[in-house]
Scaffold this motif. Structure first.
Motif, short mmCIF file in Angstrom:
data_model
loop_
_atom_site.label_atom_id
_atom_site.label_comp_id
_atom_site.label_asym_id
_atom_site.label_seq_id
_atom_site.Cartn_x
_atom_site.Cartn_y
_atom_site.Cartn_z
N GLU A 31 0.94 -1.26 0.05
CA GLU A 31 0.20 -0.18 0.11
C GLU A 31 0.96 1.16 -0.05
O GLU A 31 0.63 2.08 -0.76
CB GLU A 31 -1.00 0.01 1.24
N ALA A 32 1.77 1.35 0.94
CA ALA A 32 2.82 2.56 0.77
C ALA A 32 3.53 2.59 -0.40
O ALA A 32 3.59 3.72 -0.86
CB ALA A 32 3.84 2.28 1.99
N ALA A 33 3.88 1.64 -1.26
CA ALA A 33 4.41 1.49 -2.54
C ALA A 33 3.55 2.27 -3.44
O ALA A 33 3.95 3.06 -4.31
CB ALA A 33 5.07 0.18 -2.98
N ARG A 34 2.51 1.76 -3.25
CA ARG A 34 1.28 2.17 -4.35
C ARG A 34 0.93 3.71 -3.93
O ARG A 34 1.22 4.43 -5.01
CB ARG A 34 0.10 1.42 -3.95
N LEU A 35 1.04 4.18 -2.91
CA LEU A 35 0.63 5.70 -2.66
C LEU A 35 1.95 6.37 -3.01
O LEU A 35 1.64 7.81 -3.58
CB LEU A 35 0.35 5.68 -1.05
N LEU A 36 3.15 5.99 -3.11
CA LEU A 36 4.43 6.75 -3.54
C LEU A 36 4.62 6.35 -4.68
O LEU A 36 5.42 7.00 -5.49
CB LEU A 36 5.37 6.11 -2.75
N LYS A 37 3.78 5.71 -5.63
CA LYS A 37 3.92 5.34 -6.89
C LYS A 37 5.31 4.61 -7.33
O LYS A 37 6.00 5.01 -8.34
CB LYS A 37 3.81 6.57 -7.88
N THR A 46 12.75 6.99 -0.94
CA THR A 46 13.96 7.57 -1.70
C THR A 46 13.30 8.56 -2.93
O THR A 46 12.60 8.04 -3.84
CB THR A 46 14.82 6.61 -2.64
N ALA A 47 13.69 9.78 -2.94
CA ALA A 47 13.11 10.75 -3.83
C ALA A 47 13.57 10.40 -5.18
O ALA A 47 14.78 9.96 -5.53
CB ALA A 47 13.06 12.15 -3.46
N GLY A 48 12.86 10.61 -6.06
CA GLY A 48 13.31 10.42 -7.64
C GLY A 48 12.05 10.04 -8.54
O GLY A 48 10.80 9.76 -7.94
N LEU A 49 12.35 10.35 -9.72
CA LEU A 49 11.53 9.90 -10.79
C LEU A 49 11.71 8.47 -11.46
O LEU A 49 12.80 7.90 -11.43
CB LEU A 49 11.34 10.84 -11.73
N GLY A 50 10.60 7.62 -11.62
CA GLY A 50 10.66 6.21 -12.30
C GLY A 50 11.54 5.32 -11.54
O GLY A 50 11.10 5.21 -10.35
N ASP A 51 12.57 4.97 -12.21
CA ASP A 51 13.44 3.87 -11.27
C ASP A 51 14.57 4.50 -10.11
O ASP A 51 14.76 3.71 -9.48
CB ASP A 51 14.34 3.10 -12.20
N ALA A 52 14.37 5.78 -10.01
CA ALA A 52 15.14 6.45 -9.01
C ALA A 52 14.53 6.44 -7.82
O ALA A 52 14.87 6.66 -6.66
CB ALA A 52 15.67 7.87 -9.59
#
Length: 131
Positions: free
Chosen positions: A16-22, A49-55
């Motif tokens: 759920e946390a991963a989903r909320l953080l996309k 960890t902030a970042g876009l996509g795989d980051a």
């Protein structure tokens, strides 16, 4: 609550946390690691960890149960880290010979998988020279 239920409840919270953080990672990495390091005696710390996509990643810090005397050997036996002749393979046991280790922690990422092991001295601060 049974250990299986505790692991499943924890996994559902992570999902759920991963989903909320996309954050899109390999949920299977986390599913393999959780049962190997339960019971979760000190809880689990969630951080992002902030970042876009795989980051981007959802990081979990888990206290290693006291039943696991050598978390590096445990991680190696479970296939979370590769075998190596690098000095890192003996680092935890070397520290334990010279210092009182109160606990170990591991970091796991939903994207990155098994990341690191920490030696923690919360009740017996060590000097740099001793380490």
């Amino acid at each position: 609550m049974s250990r299986t239920a505790a692991v499943e409840d924890t996994y559902l919270a992570i999902e759920e946390a991963a989903r909320l953080l996309k954050v899109r990672g390999s949920q299977e990495k986390v599913r393999r690691i959780l049962p190997a390091f339960e019971p979760f005696e000190g809880g689990i710390i969630f951080s992002a960890t902030a970042g876009l996509g795989d980051a981007a990643d959802l990081d979990l810090t888990i206290q290693v149960p006291r039943r696991i005397d050598d978390p590096y050997a445990h991680a190696l036996a479970n296939g979370f880290v590769p075998e190596t002749d690098h000095p890192v393979a003996s680092l935890l046991s070397d520290i334990k010979k010279h210092c009182t280790v109160n606990e170990y922690l591991i970091d796991v990422g939903v994207v990155g998988g098994f990341n690191k092991i920490y030696v923690h001295f919360p009740r017996d601060v060590q000097g740099v020279a001793k380490l």
